[in-house]
Design a protein around this motif. Structure first.
Motif, PDB file in Angstrom:
ATOM      1  N   THR A  35       0.876  -1.179   0.000  1.00 52.74           N
ATOM      2  CA  THR A  35       0.000   0.000   0.000  1.00 52.74           C
ATOM      3  C   THR A  35       0.912   1.228   0.000  1.00 52.74           C
ATOM      4  OG1 THR A  35      -1.667  -1.196   1.264  1.00 52.74           O
ATOM      5  CG2 THR A  35      -1.817   1.201   1.268  1.00 52.74           C
ATOM      6  N   PRO A  36       0.657   2.208  -0.887  1.00 49.97           N
ATOM      7  CA  PRO A  36       1.553   3.361  -0.932  1.00 49.97           C
ATOM      8  C   PRO A  36       1.398   4.230   0.303  1.00 49.97           C
ATOM      9  CG  PRO A  36      -0.359   3.759  -2.303  1.00 49.97           C
ATOM     10  CD  PRO A  36      -0.471   2.339  -1.810  1.00 49.97           C
ATOM     11  N   ALA A  50      -1.876   8.765  -1.449  1.00 50.46           N
ATOM     12  CA  ALA A  50      -2.571   8.628  -2.731  1.00 50.46           C
ATOM     13  C   ALA A  50      -3.463   9.839  -2.941  1.00 50.46           C
ATOM     14  CB  ALA A  50      -3.396   7.346  -2.758  1.00 50.46           C
ATOM     15  N   GLU A  51      -3.580  10.234  -4.191  1.00 50.57           N
ATOM     16  CA  GLU A  51      -4.559  11.260  -4.562  1.00 50.57           C
ATOM     17  C   GLU A  51      -5.675  10.536  -5.312  1.00 50.57           C
ATOM     18  OE1 GLU A  51      -4.399  14.506  -3.641  1.00 50.57           O
ATOM     19  OE2 GLU A  51      -2.636  13.864  -2.487  1.00 50.57           O
ATOM     20  N   TRP A  52      -6.885  10.794  -4.901  1.00 48.98           N
ATOM     21  CA  TRP A  52      -8.045  10.058  -5.421  1.00 48.98           C
ATOM     22  C   TRP A  52      -9.008  11.056  -6.048  1.00 48.98           C
ATOM     23  CZ3 TRP A  52     -13.296   9.981  -3.910  1.00 48.98           C
ATOM     24  CH2 TRP A  52     -14.033   8.828  -4.231  1.00 48.98           C
ATOM     25  N   HIS A  53      -9.263  10.901  -7.326  1.00 49.07           N
ATOM     26  CA  HIS A  53     -10.149  11.819  -8.053  1.00 49.07           C
ATOM     27  C   HIS A  53     -11.228  11.007  -8.731  1.00 49.07           C
ATOM     28  CE1 HIS A  53      -7.403  15.334  -7.780  1.00 49.07           C
ATOM     29  NE2 HIS A  53      -6.514  14.376  -7.647  1.00 49.07           N
ATOM     30  N   LEU A  85      -9.845  13.456  -2.963  1.00 47.28           N
ATOM     31  CA  LEU A  85      -9.362  13.239  -1.601  1.00 47.28           C
ATOM     32  C   LEU A  85      -7.862  13.014  -1.610  1.00 47.28           C
ATOM     33  CD1 LEU A  85     -11.980  10.655  -0.186  1.00 47.28           C
ATOM     34  CD2 LEU A  85     -11.878  13.105   0.330  1.00 47.28           C
ATOM     35  N   LYS A 129      -5.068  11.041   0.574  1.00 51.23           N
ATOM     36  CA  LYS A 129      -5.073   9.941   1.544  1.00 51.23           C
ATOM     37  C   LYS A 129      -3.648   9.627   1.997  1.00 51.23           C
ATOM     38  CE  LYS A 129      -9.109   8.121  -0.853  1.00 51.23           C
ATOM     39  NZ  LYS A 129      -9.884   6.977  -1.307  1.00 51.23           N
ATOM     40  N   ARG A 130      -3.528   9.306   3.253  1.00 50.74           N
ATOM     41  CA  ARG A 130      -2.232   8.858   3.769  1.00 50.74           C
ATOM     42  C   ARG A 130      -2.430   7.497   4.439  1.00 50.74           C
ATOM     43  NH1 ARG A 130      -1.129  12.874   6.867  1.00 50.74           N
ATOM     44  NH2 ARG A 130      -1.063  11.809   8.859  1.00 50.74           N
ATOM     45  N   PHE A 131      -1.540   6.570   4.140  1.00 51.38           N
ATOM     46  CA  PHE A 131      -1.641   5.205   4.679  1.00 51.38           C
ATOM     47  C   PHE A 131      -0.415   4.913   5.546  1.00 51.38           C
ATOM     48  CE2 PHE A 131      -3.810   5.344   0.595  1.00 51.38           C
ATOM     49  CZ  PHE A 131      -5.060   4.828   0.907  1.00 51.38           C
ATOM     50  N   THR A 132      -0.660   4.476   6.765  1.00 49.27           N
ATOM     51  CA  THR A 132       0.449   4.223   7.687  1.00 49.27           C
ATOM     52  C   THR A 132       0.350   2.817   8.265  1.00 49.27           C
ATOM     53  OG1 THR A 132       0.382   6.555   8.337  1.00 49.27           O
ATOM     54  CG2 THR A 132       1.647   5.057   9.752  1.00 49.27           C
ATOM     55  N   GLU A 185      -5.637   4.610   7.595  1.00 49.47           N
ATOM     56  CA  GLU A 185      -5.783   5.610   6.537  1.00 49.47           C
ATOM     57  C   GLU A 185      -6.311   6.908   7.137  1.00 49.47           C
ATOM     58  OE1 GLU A 185      -8.527   4.276   3.542  1.00 49.47           O
ATOM     59  OE2 GLU A 185      -8.668   6.242   2.584  1.00 49.47           O
ATOM     60  N   VAL A 186      -5.677   8.003   6.762  1.00 49.04           N
ATOM     61  CA  VAL A 186      -6.203   9.333   7.096  1.00 49.04           C
ATOM     62  C   VAL A 186      -6.499  10.024   5.772  1.00 49.04           C
ATOM     63  CG1 VAL A 186      -5.747  11.558   8.210  1.00 49.04           C
ATOM     64  CG2 VAL A 186      -4.802   9.446   9.189  1.00 49.04           C
ATOM     65  N   ARG A 187      -7.757  10.406   5.582  1.00 45.67           N
ATOM     66  CA  ARG A 187      -8.115  11.026   4.304  1.00 45.67           C
ATOM     67  C   ARG A 187      -8.783  12.375   4.554  1.00 45.67           C
ATOM     68  NH1 ARG A 187     -13.490   7.558   2.291  1.00 45.67           N
ATOM     69  NH2 ARG A 187     -14.711   8.095   4.120  1.00 45.67           N
ATOM     70  N   LYS A 188      -8.555  13.282   3.624  1.00 45.92           N
ATOM     71  CA  LYS A 188      -9.216  14.592   3.721  1.00 45.92           C
ATOM     72  C   LYS A 188      -9.495  15.118   2.331  1.00 45.92           C
ATOM     73  CE  LYS A 188      -4.682  16.322   5.064  1.00 45.92           C
ATOM     74  NZ  LYS A 188      -3.946  16.989   6.140  1.00 45.92           N
TER      75      LYS A 188
END
Lengths: 563, 563
Positions: free
Chosen positions: A176-177, A180-183, A194, A196-199, A558-561
C-alpha cells in the motif's frame, strides 16, 4: 541525542541485501548472504573461531546484564547437554514495569517507517552474523547440537530465516503506498478529490516463546517479522536455551540505541525455575502477537487462551516417509540414514514413521523384502555412525533426559531392528550421545498404532509394515490429518504412487520431499526457497515464511481529507 | 463434457480487468469497471431498469430453485422493509449431504490454478453486474435501502469490493512461483540441485454468514476471496436478506458449470425461522473459513468457538466525530447532516457520537456555542430531509422493528435536539421511514456514558458535550479501544488537535476522515483505495481488503525432488 547510525548509512549498507532477498523470495532460487563455512569469518570485524570461543568462555559464570528496566532478580541455570553448567544469570523482569517501558518507544519506531525498520533489523542481523562463532558455541551448549550444526543452523541458516521474515514484512507494508490522490469523475461537475495517507501501525508487544533445540532458527522469523512491522518484541527463551536469545537481544538493543531508537523495543524475559512466565505473559493485554515453538499441549493452550493476540504456533507432528520403490537404493538408504541421525533425530522435521510394504519393494538392486529394507537401512545408519568422531559430529548430544527416557522406552514397543548405541564424546565425557533406534511395527495391528501415531521426539524411528502402497498413502493421510506433519518424504518410481502421495500432501497440506538420494535431506529447508511447515495441518498454524506470517502483525490506518 | 467457457476465452475477456485492479490496489487511485449510473445498463446483455424490475417481480411468490444436492425442505419468509412479502422459498440443506457434495469439486478447482480461478470469479462478477438492476430491487426490498443506494451500494460498489478481493487473492497466490530450480554451490563439488513445485491449496469449505443491511457489499469480499483461493463457499444469508445472495449463488453456479467446474463449489444454506443454522455450520469440521458481518455477541461467539476455522468478523463499533473547529461551517454541517441521514443511519460506518466542546467552537462563521452547533446541525438535517420525496430517497426504510424501538427509546436518553419525524412513502405506505434523532448528552456525567458508549444502531446520534479538544481526544481513544470503531471523523483547523486525533487513530487503529465538507462522507469507502475497517480495534478483526484478508485462506504446498 543524534543517532550514531543514520538511516542514510543503513540504507547504503543494507538496501541491496533487502532487494536481493525480495527478489529471491519471488524466484525461490538459491541465495544467502550469510556464509556457511566457519573459515569465512574472522575478517571485516567478524569473530574468528578462537575469538568466538573466547567470547563464549567469557560469558560463563557471570551476570548477563542487559540494562533493562524493571529487573527484580537474576536467574538462570543452564547446563550444557555436553555437561558443563554455564553459570550465567539473566535479568528477571517485573513485568508491570517492563511492559510499559517496552511500549514507550513504539511511536518513534512506527514513525521511522517500513524501510528504516528493515534497515535497522538488517543491521541487527549483520552484527549477529559477525558473532556467529560465539553464537555457535551458545547454540551448541544449550541445544546439544554438534558444533558444525550449531554453527550453520544456529548461525547463517537462522539469520537467513530472519532476513526472509524482514523481506516479507517490508514487502507487505509497502504494497500500500504512503499516500494517494483520489479523483472520482462526476460528469460535468468537478471530480470528488481526496488526499489519503496510509500508515502501517503495529499491533502491540510481540512475545517470542523460544524453544530448546533451535533457539535462533525457530526464534528469528517471529522476532524479526514483528520488529520490522513496528512491534516491540519480548523474548521469553526456553530456560535451558537462554544464551543464544540473550545474545540476540543484547545486539538488538545496541543497534536500536545507536540508530536513535529506544533499546527497550527488544527485551528479554528470563524466568525462575518452574515459574511458567510464558503463561502469565501470554494473556497480558499488552501482548498482541505470540510466536511459539514447542509442545502441542502448550501450543493448543496458547491458541485457546491468548485470545487478545495473534498466535503463531509450531507444535509437534508425526513425520512420515513412504518407501514404495526406488531406482537408487543405495542413495535412498544413505539419505534416510543421515536424516534419521542428524542431531539425534531431535528436529521437528526428522522422519519418524517409515512406511514399507510388507511384501517388499522394487529397487535398482533388485527386489527387497520388508526385512531386507529395514536391515539395510539399519546397516546404513550403523555405517554412517560407525566412526565415533564422525558420529559425534552428526549426532550431537541428547538435549534433555526426557529424550533419553523415550529412546530407552522405544525399544520395548516392537522388534528392535537397530539398537541404540552409546557413544562417548572424548571432549565432553558427560554428554549423553546415542545413535538412533529403529523399531519394527506392524501397521495392521491396532495395538501398534498408539506407538506410531504419537510423536516420539528423539532418535526413534518406526519401520511400519503396510499392506501396499495404497495402504501407505491412506496411513499417510490419516497421520497428517490427525497428528500433523512438518515434513513428508517418499521414495517411488511409480507414477501412480507418486501422484497419489502428492495428491494426499496437497489435500492434507503437508510439504513433500520426493526421492531425495543426494545431499539434501527431508529435514532441511532453505530460507528464501523452501517453506518450513505448511500452516495447514495440526503440526503448525503458520509456515516459515509467507505473506500470512507477516500480514496480520500490523494494520494499515488511513487518514483522508478533501484535496 | 467440454466446457462452454474456456480459460482462454475468459482470459481474453477479463485479464485486463484483473491487471487494472492489481495496479489500482497498489496506487489506491480512483477506478471502477462497474458503472454507477442506472442508465449505463440495458445494453450489451445487461438488464435495463424495466427489465430488472420485471426480473425481480418474476422471482416473487415462487420457489428459487438452485438444483443443489441435499435439499430437504423449502424455506423463506422475507418481508420487504417497504411492506410486501416476497413470498420466495429457497432450498433448505441437509448439511450431511450438502457439505460432502461441496467438497467433490475441490480438486479440479485447485488444479485450475490461481489465474483461471480469478477469471471464473470475474465472469461471475460480470454476470452479476449485468443483472445490477434486478439486484438493486433485491437489495432494496431486503435491506430497506432506497432504490438509488441499493442500486449503487448493492450493485457496482459491492462488485468493486468483490473484484478487489479477487485481485488480492490472485496477487497473494502468485507471489510464490509455480516452480523453481534451486542450485546451491558446493565449492569444487557439484552443486546441490532441486526442482521445486509450489501449489496454492485451499483450506476447505468457506462459510459466508450474510447480514441484513448490506448482503452483497459485506458478503462479496469474503465470498470471492475464498472462491478465488480455491475454497468452496457456502452462503448462509440473513433470513431477512436471502434474495440478493441467492441470486449471487445462482449466477456463480451457472458460471462454474459453464466453465467446466462443479457448480456445488458455491451453495446456499437458507434456514427455517429460528433455526440458527449458522451456529451449527460454524463448528462443523468441514468449515475452515468463516466470514461474518453482524452483532458483536455472535461475532465473539464465532471467534471463541469456531476454532477449526479462520474467522473474519465485522462486528459493532461506536463511531465518533470530533467537532473542534472548522473553516467551512456550512460545509461541515451539510456533510454531517448527510452522513447521519443516509440509509437512516443504518450503516456500520455512520457516526454516532459527535463530540463538541461545551464552550463552543471557532468557525469561519464566527464562534459557535455548543447549543449553536447542535441546533445548526439539527437545522441542516431538517433542511436536507425537508422534502419528503428527497427524504425517502436518502433515508430508505428502517430495516427491522428493533431499529424503530431503539430510535424511540433514544429520545428518553437526554434532551432531544432534533426529534425524529415520520415520513410517508407514497409508493410503499407500509414502509417505516423515520428521520434521525439527535440527543444531547453531557460527557462529564457518568450516567450518560452507558448511552454514548454503546452502539445504538439506527438513526440516532448523540451530541456529547466535552470539556475541551483534549477531553474529546481522550474520549475518542477510550471509545475506540473499548468499543471499537469502523470510522472516525474530525473537524479541526488546529494543527495540534489534528495531530492529537491522528495519533490517537494510529495508536488505537481506526480509519480517520478529516474535515470532509464536500461530496465524500465519513460513512463511505471506495474499493481499491479506502480500507473498510482496520482489523485492529474491537469493531472488526479484518479490513476490507488487504493482504491479511486473503493470505490465510489458502496455504502453499511444496513438492521438491532432486533435479
Amino acid at each position: 541525542m543524534a543517532a550514531e547510525l543514520t538511516a542514510h548509512q543503513l540504507i547504503a549498507k543494507h538496501r541491496s541485501t533487502l532487494d536481493q532477498a525480495l527478489e529471491t523470495i519471488s524466484t525461490r532460487a538459491y541465495w544467502s548472504p550469510h556464509p556457511e563455512h566457519p573459515k569465512a569469518y574472522g575478517e571485516d570485524g567478524s569473530l574468528s573461531l578462537p575469538e568466538g570461543k573466547a567470547a563464549f568462555d567469557a560469558l560463563q559464570g557471570a551476570r548477563f546484564d542487559l540494562d533493562q528496566p524493571g529487573t527484580d532478580d537474576w536467574v538462570g541455570g543452564e547446563v550444557s547437554p555436553y555437561g558443563p553448567e554455564l553459570g550465567i544469570t539473566y535479568p528477571h523482569p517485573d513485568i508491570d514495569t517492563l511492559l510499559p517501558a517496552m511500549r514507550a518507544g513504539m511511536r518513534a519506531w512506527r514513525e521511522a517507517g517500513a524501510e528504516t525498520r528493515a534497515m535497522v533489523s538488517l543491521e541487527i542481523l549483520a552484527r549477529i552474523s559477525a558473532r556467529t562463532h560465539e553464537m555457535a558455541h551458545a547454540v551448541m551448549h544449550t541445544s546439544g547440537q554438534a558444533f558444525m550444526m550449531a554453527f550453520q543452523a544456529g548461525g547463517p541458516h537462522a539469520q537467513d530465516r530472519g532476513l526472509e521474515a524482514i523481506a516479507y514484512a517490508y514487502a507487505e507494508q509497502t504494497r500500500t503506498p504512503g499516500t494517494a490522490e483520489w479523483h472520482k469523475p462526476q460528469g460535468k461537475r468537478d471530480p470528488l478529490a481526496l488526499s489519503k495517507r496510509f500508515t502501517p501501525v503495529p499491533r502491540g508487544i510481540s512475545l517470542l516463546i523460544g524453544c530448546n533445540t533451535f533457539p535462533t532458527w525457530n526464534g528469528y522469523p517471529g522476532l524479526f517479522a514483528s520488529l520490522a512491522t513496528g512491534n516491540p518484541v519480548l523474548v521469553k527463551p526456553h530456560p535451558r536455551a537462554v544464551l543464544p536469545l540473550a545474545l540476540t537481544v543484547r545486539i538488538a538493543r545496541e543497534v536500536l540505541a545507536e540508530a536513535g531508537f529506544d533499546p527497550n523495543l527488544v527485551c528479554l524475559a528470563a524466568e525462575r525455575p518452574g515459574e511458567g512466565i510464558a503463561k502469565t505473559l501470554a494473556v497480558r493485554p499488552e501482548i498482541k502477537i505470540i510466536d511459539y515453538t514447542g509442545s502441542t499441549s502448550f501450543g493448543d493452550w496458547l491458541e485457546a487462551n491468548a485470545r487478545q493476540a495473534q498466535v503463531y504456533t509450531e507444535k509437534a507432528g508425526v513425520n512420515t516417509v513412504v518407501v514404495d520403490s526406488t531406482d537408487n537404493y543405495k542413495g535412498m538408504l544413505a539419505n534416510l540414514a543421515f536424516s534419521l541421525s542428524l542431531y539425534s533425530g531431535q528436529m521437528c522435521t526428522t522422519p519418524q514413521n517409515l512406511l514399507i510394504p510388507r511384501d517388499g519393494i522394487e529397487t535398482d538392486a533388485g527386489a527387497k523384502s520388508y526385512d531386507d529394507v529395514v536391515a539395510d537401512l539399519a546397516a546404513s545408519v550403523s555405517g554412517l555412525l560407525g566412526d565415533d568422531a564422525r558420529a559425534n559430529g552428526i549426532l550431537g548430544a541428547l538435549v534433555n533426559p526426557d529424550v533419553k527416557t523415550r529412546l530407552e522406552a522405544a525399544a520395548g514397543l516392537g522388534e528392535v531392528a537397530l539398537p541404540s548405541r552409546t557413544i562417548t564424546n572424548p571432549d565432553f565425557p558427560d554428554a549423553v550421545v546415542r545413535t538412533p533406534v529403529i523399531v519394527k511395527l506392524d501397521g495392521a495391528k491396532p495395538d501398534a498404532e498408539s506407538a506410531y501415531l504419537s510423536e516420539c521426539f528423539g532418535p526413534v524411528s518406526f519401520a511400519v509394515a503396510v499392506d501396499s502402497a495404497a495402504d501407505a498413502v491412506e496411513l499417510l493421510r490419516r497421520t497428517v490429518r490427525d497428528k500433523g506433519a512438518m515434513t513428508v518424504g517418499a521414495y517411488t518410481t511409480s507414477e501412480e504412487v507418486s501422484t497419489a502421495i502428492e495428491e494426499t500432501c496437497l489435500e492434507e497440506c503437508a510439504q513433500l520431499s520426493l526421492n531425495l538420494t543426494g545431499g539434501v535431506y527431508v529435514n532441511q529447508t532453505a530460507a528464501f526457497s523452501d517453506f518450513h511447515g505448511s500452516g495447514g495441518n495440526p503440526a503448525a498454524n503458520a509456515a516459515l515464511c509467507d505473506g500470512a506470517f507477516v500480514a496480520n502483525r500490523f494494520r494499515v490506518v488511513e487518514v483522508r481529507k478533501d484535496a
